[in-house]
Write an enzyme that holds these catalytic residues in place. Structure first.
Site, PDB file in Angstrom:
ATOM      1  N   HIS A 236       0.824  -1.208   0.000  1.00  7.84           N
ATOM      2  CA  HIS A 236       0.000   0.000   0.000  1.00  7.84           C
ATOM      3  C   HIS A 236       0.860   1.260   0.000  1.00  7.84           C
ATOM      4  CE1 HIS A 236      -3.203   2.820   0.946  1.00  7.84           C
ATOM      5  NE2 HIS A 236      -2.575   3.196   2.051  1.00  7.84           N
TER       6      HIS A 236
ATOM      7  N   ARG B 264       4.245  10.502  -5.471  1.00  8.44           N
ATOM      8  CA  ARG B 264       5.572  11.095  -5.363  1.00  8.44           C
ATOM      9  C   ARG B 264       6.448  10.619  -6.504  1.00  8.44           C
ATOM     10  NH1 ARG B 264       4.529  10.055   0.013  1.00  8.44           N
ATOM     11  NH2 ARG B 264       5.684   8.135  -0.168  1.00  8.44           N
TER      12      ARG B 264
ATOM     13  N   GLN C  15      -8.139  14.843   1.659  1.00  7.26           N
ATOM     14  CA  GLN C  15      -6.837  14.365   2.161  1.00  7.26           C
ATOM     15  C   GLN C  15      -5.683  15.007   1.405  1.00  7.26           C
ATOM     16  OE1 GLN C  15      -6.591  10.082   1.970  1.00  7.26           O
ATOM     17  NE2 GLN C  15      -4.549   9.967   2.867  1.00  7.26           N
TER      18      GLN C  15
ATOM     19  N   LYS D 289     -10.178  11.781   7.210  1.00  2.42           N
ATOM     20  CA  LYS D 289     -10.252  10.454   7.820  1.00  2.42           C
ATOM     21  C   LYS D 289     -11.237  10.402   8.981  1.00  2.42           C
ATOM     22  CE  LYS D 289      -6.706   8.528   5.667  1.00  2.42           C
ATOM     23  NZ  LYS D 289      -6.704   7.186   5.074  1.00  2.42           N
TER      24      LYS D 289
ATOM     25  N   SER E 192     -15.224   5.717  10.739  1.00  2.00           N
ATOM     26  CA  SER E 192     -14.503   4.457  10.538  1.00  2.00           C
ATOM     27  C   SER E 192     -15.420   3.362  11.059  1.00  2.00           C
ATOM     28  CB  SER E 192     -13.185   4.423  11.318  1.00  2.00           C
ATOM     29  OG  SER E 192     -12.372   5.520  10.972  1.00  2.00           O
TER      30      SER E 192
ATOM     31  N   THR F  54      -4.190   0.344   5.544  1.00  2.00           N
ATOM     32  CA  THR F  54      -4.761  -0.365   4.393  1.00  2.00           C
ATOM     33  C   THR F  54      -3.912  -1.588   4.058  1.00  2.00           C
ATOM     34  OG1 THR F  54      -5.494   1.754   3.573  1.00  2.00           O
ATOM     35  CG2 THR F  54      -5.484  -0.064   1.997  1.00  2.00           C
TER      36      THR F  54
HETATM   37 CA    CA Z   1      -6.073   4.069   7.261  1.00  2.00          CA
END
Ligand code: CA
Length: 426
Positions: free
Chosen positions: A142, A151, A249, A262, A266, A358
């Site tokens: 991930h 990047r 984000q 975030k 959740s 993740t």
């Molecule tokens: Ca996460």
């Protein structure tokens, strides 16, 4: 003390489907509202919910040191504080109570009616009051995918990544159990090709396929947990969908990391599967490319073979499996995460939750987020109703599933499911 509850030859007098996530060898812990609107700590066998508060009042835990009200609570925090020995004694006893060779409860109609519910008679709650929630970033696949996209493909991992289980402190107030709908968040984003941000509904809502572990009281301020002891402080695991708004984000995360992208929600699966139940599925962790510093060197099998899946179900549609991954792919294991977390003396408490990050596997069909599966939206996924998805649409339901399986037994987590509703109009 042996984990007699795990005996693969044991059968329950309660009926259990062959493919159930909850055979008598599982015995997870959760909290539910009964048909009489009473909240209680419970467990599950097959499609039956078992009221541990009632079992305790009726004397079925005699001989185990437990306070009278330990299960008459709206969270598992106090029970988790009792520690590993008590968890094991209680799980072993539950296995005996429901073993087909022991029909004391089965044959006592009054007790049976007080203790056992069908799943459609109860409503699952959050199993713990989460004091603190930390999310790691421990899947190398991930981190490499994200680094490649945003990047530099030649230096996808930042220089610290192979040395530190990277993490950040999240919000516990928006952790919800499976089945609760979530609104698409509004937030600040920078539209492509402009230099002026706007405020409005996120256009790039994504799931993150994760697991989270739940701890007991582990250490006092200033006292690190040695890596060899770390697992003793982990009660169990849940499935964890760390909802993420990629456009929010991308604009907000520099320089301090994730924030509002975030913290809107959740989702967790409501049954905590204990480390004892998962014991038969321990495996070696991936070989680490750089030897970690001594405080992060774990010995023996510290990873777990847990098959993971994510599904998207459009409104009025049928489920589409969009990825299959595995918890064992994690580069940094839970012992390393907990040892690192406390290495500065930060206390960890009963009910704290630590997300894995993740969990992406090595192949494109095993990536753990839409960001990776659709490669930033460049490769949309085709669903079985003919529509395409780059990210998650309004009224889509995302469901995570996870289970361990060997030739003897299947130990599963049930489901972690949430529907995304349209954003509030601002
Ligand atoms: Ca996460």
């Amino acid at each position: 003390m042996p984990i007699t509850a795990n005996d693969p030859g044991r059968k329950s007098w309660l009926p259990v489907d062959k493919d159930s996530d909850f055979p008598i060898q599982n015995i997870p812990f959760g909290v539910f509202l009964t048909r009489d609107d009473i909240i209680t700590v419970g467990t599950r066998i097959g499609d039956f919910a078992i009221d541990l508060g009632a079992l305790h009042q009726l004397g079925y835990f005699n001989g185990i040191e437990l306070t009278d009200d330990i299960f008459l609570q709206d969270t598992l925090n106090d029970f988790i504080s009792d520690g590993k020995k008590t968890w094991r004694l209680v799980r072993n006893r539950i296995a005996d109570i429901f073993d087909e060779k022991n029909t004391a409860l089965k044959d006592n109609e009054a007790h049976y009616d007080r203790v056992i519910f069908t799943m459609d008679e109860i409503e699952m709650q959050l199993p713990v009051q989460v004091g603190d929630y930390t999310d790691f970033y421990s899947s190398k696949e991930h981190a490499t995918n994200v680094g490649t996209m945003f990047r530099d493909p030649d230096n996808a991992l930042l220089p610290n990544w192979l040395h530190i289980p990277v993490g950040y402190h999240g919000r516990s107030s928006s952790i919800i159990p499976s089945g609760i709908n979530v609104r698409r968040p509004n937030g600040q984003t920078l539209p492509a090709g402009t230099d002026k941000p706007v405020f409005g509904p996120s256009k790039l809502v994504d799931f993150e396929l994760e697991m989270a572990f739940i701890t007991t009281d582990a250490n006092d301020l200033g006292e690190p947990i040695p890596i060899d002891e770390a697992e003793d402080y982990i009660f169990g695991l849940v499935l964890f969908n760390d909802w993420s708004a990629r456009d929010i984000q991308k604009w907000e995360y520099v320089p301090l990391g994730p924030f509002l992208a975030k913290s809107f929600a959740s989702t967790i699966s409501p049954w905590i599967v204990t480390m004892d139940a998962l014991h038969p599925f321990k495996v070696e962790s991936p070989k680490q490319e750089v030897e970690p510093l001594p405080y992060l060197r774990s010995k023996g099998k510290k990873s777990y073979d847990i098959k993971l899946e994510a599904y998207i179900t459009p409104e009025n549609g049928t489920p589409n499996c969009v990825t299959k991954s595995n918890f064992k792919y994690m580069y940094w294991n839970m012992s390393q995460q907990l040892a690192h977390h406390t290495s500065n003396g930060c206390p960890v408490k009963s009910g704290d939750m630590m997300g894995s990050g993740t969990i992406s596997g090595p192949t494109p069909d095993s990536y753990g987020s839409m960001l990776e599966l659709s490669w930033r939206g460049e490769k949309p996924l085709k669903l079985n109703d003919g529509t395409e998805r780059k990210f998650i649409n309004d009224n889509d339901t995302v469901t995570l599933r996870g289970y361990c399986q060997n030739s003897d037994v299947r130990i599963g987590f049930g489901e972690c499911s949430t529907k995304i509703l349209p954003a509030l109009k601002m």
